[in-house]
Design a protein around this motif. Sequence first.
Motif, PDB file in Angstrom:
ATOM      1  N   PHE A  15       0.832  -1.200   0.000  1.00 39.98           N
ATOM      2  CA  PHE A  15       0.000   0.000   0.000  1.00 39.98           C
ATOM      3  C   PHE A  15       0.871   1.256   0.000  1.00 39.98           C
ATOM      4  CE2 PHE A  15      -2.086   3.381   2.458  1.00 39.98           C
ATOM      5  CZ  PHE A  15      -3.197   3.604   1.651  1.00 39.98           C
ATOM      6  N   VAL A  16       1.898   1.273   0.855  1.00 35.04           N
ATOM      7  CA  VAL A  16       2.798   2.425   0.948  1.00 35.04           C
ATOM      8  C   VAL A  16       3.531   2.643  -0.373  1.00 35.04           C
ATOM      9  CG1 VAL A  16       4.893   3.319   2.049  1.00 35.04           C
ATOM     10  CG2 VAL A  16       3.090   2.283   3.434  1.00 35.04           C
ATOM     11  N   LYS A  17       4.015   1.557  -0.967  1.00 36.97           N
ATOM     12  CA  LYS A  17       4.727   1.674  -2.244  1.00 36.97           C
ATOM     13  C   LYS A  17       3.811   2.197  -3.336  1.00 36.97           C
ATOM     14  CE  LYS A  17       8.152  -1.921  -1.235  1.00 36.97           C
ATOM     15  NZ  LYS A  17       8.602  -3.300  -1.548  1.00 36.97           N
ATOM     16  N   ALA A  18       2.562   1.702  -3.345  1.00 38.06           N
ATOM     17  CA  ALA A  18       1.595   2.167  -4.346  1.00 38.06           C
ATOM     18  C   ALA A  18       1.311   3.653  -4.157  1.00 38.06           C
ATOM     19  CB  ALA A  18       0.307   1.359  -4.241  1.00 38.06           C
ATOM     20  N   GLN A  19       1.177   4.079  -2.895  1.00 32.64           N
ATOM     21  CA  GLN A  19       0.938   5.492  -2.603  1.00 32.64           C
ATOM     22  C   GLN A  19       2.112   6.349  -3.041  1.00 32.64           C
ATOM     23  OE1 GLN A  19      -2.434   5.510  -2.088  1.00 32.64           O
ATOM     24  NE2 GLN A  19      -2.128   6.970  -0.428  1.00 32.64           N
ATOM     25  N   ASN A  20       3.331   5.858  -2.809  1.00 33.75           N
ATOM     26  CA  ASN A  20       4.534   6.597  -3.208  1.00 33.75           C
ATOM     27  C   ASN A  20       4.606   6.763  -4.724  1.00 33.75           C
ATOM     28  OD1 ASN A  20       5.341   6.855  -0.571  1.00 33.75           O
ATOM     29  ND2 ASN A  20       6.727   5.098  -0.606  1.00 33.75           N
ATOM     30  N   LEU A  21       4.269   5.699  -5.462  1.00 32.55           N
ATOM     31  CA  LEU A  21       4.295   5.771  -6.921  1.00 32.55           C
ATOM     32  C   LEU A  21       3.203   6.701  -7.443  1.00 32.55           C
ATOM     33  CD1 LEU A  21       5.075   2.089  -8.013  1.00 32.55           C
ATOM     34  CD2 LEU A  21       6.579   4.084  -8.109  1.00 32.55           C
ATOM     35  N   GLU A  22       2.070   6.691  -6.784  1.00 35.08           N
ATOM     36  CA  GLU A  22       0.988   7.596  -7.180  1.00 35.08           C
ATOM     37  C   GLU A  22       1.401   9.048  -6.959  1.00 35.08           C
ATOM     38  OE1 GLU A  22      -3.705   8.455  -6.045  1.00 35.08           O
ATOM     39  OE2 GLU A  22      -2.768   6.554  -5.474  1.00 35.08           O
ATOM     40  N   LYS A  23       2.059   9.303  -5.845  1.00 35.53           N
ATOM     41  CA  LYS A  23       2.551  10.655  -5.562  1.00 35.53           C
ATOM     42  C   LYS A  23       3.614  11.065  -6.574  1.00 35.53           C
ATOM     43  CE  LYS A  23       4.906  13.368  -1.990  1.00 35.53           C
ATOM     44  NZ  LYS A  23       5.579  13.334  -0.667  1.00 35.53           N
ATOM     45  N   LEU A  24       4.522  10.138  -6.903  1.00 29.44           N
ATOM     46  CA  LEU A  24       5.565  10.411  -7.893  1.00 29.44           C
ATOM     47  C   LEU A  24       4.956  10.710  -9.250  1.00 29.44           C
ATOM     48  CD1 LEU A  24       8.593  10.471  -8.618  1.00 29.44           C
ATOM     49  CD2 LEU A  24       8.434   8.001  -9.048  1.00 29.44           C
ATOM     50  N   SER A  25       3.946   9.936  -9.630  1.00 27.68           N
ATOM     51  CA  SER A  25       3.259  10.158 -10.917  1.00 27.68           C
ATOM     52  C   SER A  25       2.674  11.559 -10.987  1.00 27.68           C
ATOM     53  CB  SER A  25       2.147   9.121 -11.113  1.00 27.68           C
ATOM     54  OG  SER A  25       2.661   7.820 -11.160  1.00 27.68           O
ATOM     55  N   LYS A  26       2.036  11.978  -9.898  1.00 28.67           N
ATOM     56  CA  LYS A  26       1.423  13.309  -9.874  1.00 28.67           C
ATOM     57  C   LYS A  26       2.473  14.406  -9.963  1.00 28.67           C
ATOM     58  CE  LYS A  26      -1.896  16.167  -7.334  1.00 28.67           C
ATOM     59  NZ  LYS A  26      -1.165  17.406  -7.668  1.00 28.67           N
ATOM     60  N   GLU A  27       3.581  14.247  -9.242  1.00 29.56           N
ATOM     61  CA  GLU A  27       4.634  15.263  -9.260  1.00 29.56           C
ATOM     62  C   GLU A  27       5.219  15.433 -10.657  1.00 29.56           C
ATOM     63  OE1 GLU A  27       7.361  13.860  -6.345  1.00 29.56           O
ATOM     64  OE2 GLU A  27       6.205  14.615  -4.636  1.00 29.56           O
ATOM     65  N   ILE A  28       5.498  14.307 -11.317  1.00 32.73           N
ATOM     66  CA  ILE A  28       6.072  14.363 -12.664  1.00 32.73           C
ATOM     67  C   ILE A  28       5.078  14.941 -13.656  1.00 32.73           C
ATOM     68  CG2 ILE A  28       6.917  12.954 -14.592  1.00 32.73           C
ATOM     69  CD1 ILE A  28       8.115  11.055 -12.486  1.00 32.73           C
ATOM     70  N   ASN A  29       3.819  14.500 -13.547  1.00 30.84           N
ATOM     71  CA  ASN A  29       2.797  14.980 -14.470  1.00 30.84           C
ATOM     72  C   ASN A  29       2.563  16.478 -14.302  1.00 30.84           C
ATOM     73  OD1 ASN A  29       1.234  13.898 -16.598  1.00 30.84           O
ATOM     74  ND2 ASN A  29      -0.618  14.080 -15.387  1.00 30.84           N
ATOM     75  N   ASP A  30       2.496  16.939 -13.051  1.00 29.79           N
ATOM     76  CA  ASP A  30       2.289  18.365 -12.784  1.00 29.79           C
ATOM     77  C   ASP A  30       3.444  19.203 -13.327  1.00 29.79           C
ATOM     78  OD1 ASP A  30      -0.082  17.777 -11.541  1.00 29.79           O
ATOM     79  OD2 ASP A  30       0.651  18.086  -9.496  1.00 29.79           O
TER      80      ASP A  30
END
Length: 284
Positions: A15-30
């Motif tokens: 769950f933590v890893k998935a959350q981290n990747l989701e956060k990373l995706s948003k940062e890169i996309n933004d």
Amino acid sequence: MKHLLIVLAVLFSFFVKAQNLEKLSKEINDEGIALYRSEMASWNGTDIFIENYKNRENIGGYFSYLDNGIPKCLFFSKTEKVIGTISFPANYNPKDAKLDLTERNFTPQETEYFTIRQNALKIIKNDIIFKVYKDTSLNIVPLIRNNVRKVYVLTGSSAGNIVVFGNDYLITFDHNNEAINVEKLHNSMIVQKINDEKIGQTISGVHSHVIENWQTITPTDICTLMLYQKFTGWEGYTTVSKKFVSIWNSNNKLVIMKTENFKDMTENILRNKKEKPQSENKEK
């Protein structure tokens, strides 16, 4: 009880890893969207300014930025005065752009952008890390977000029917506008055709990342995909590295997965496709 705790720990880790990747995706996309907004203003702003400003010898350069959410492309003279400001609506329609050719001084915000742009230009001219290929030029994109000062350097091409990825760089500055890091985002320049002689119109693409610090899709990749989407019509794009698989779609949604998880998922899909006809035959 012990086994249950182990299972819960594993699930929590996933769950933590998935959350981290989701956060990373948003940062890169933004970050990619911010780059796109700057470059889109520059693309359209350059055409508008050149069409209306006749003293070409007076032009010192340009840059774009967001002024309270409003995309602006700004041209300055060789004497470092603003000589043109083009403001755009959210849709970047050139017909709705506002052109102001009043000569004036930089605002404090514009001074910050101008300073890191000019400092980046000096670095580009003197650092051998930067390369310029035939029929290309380097586009300087200053970006100040979340109190971080950066200049991205992208490769633009004068050739048609291609999209250029790679040969891009990132210069990071401190609060005194001094460069603290210069790095490549891709190992080389990657050229993909929009219309291929053999297969016709392409609908997607893929390239690999090998630089250790940039294993995911980069903000410059996102920016390029958004800039060229109206020409390519690509439904999606993928970057692959030893650590991550990044999948972007034309709705500008980004998903980043660990490469090992992506491989497992792909193998499961293929396995299910092979097994499905057999199970259907048994039911009959």
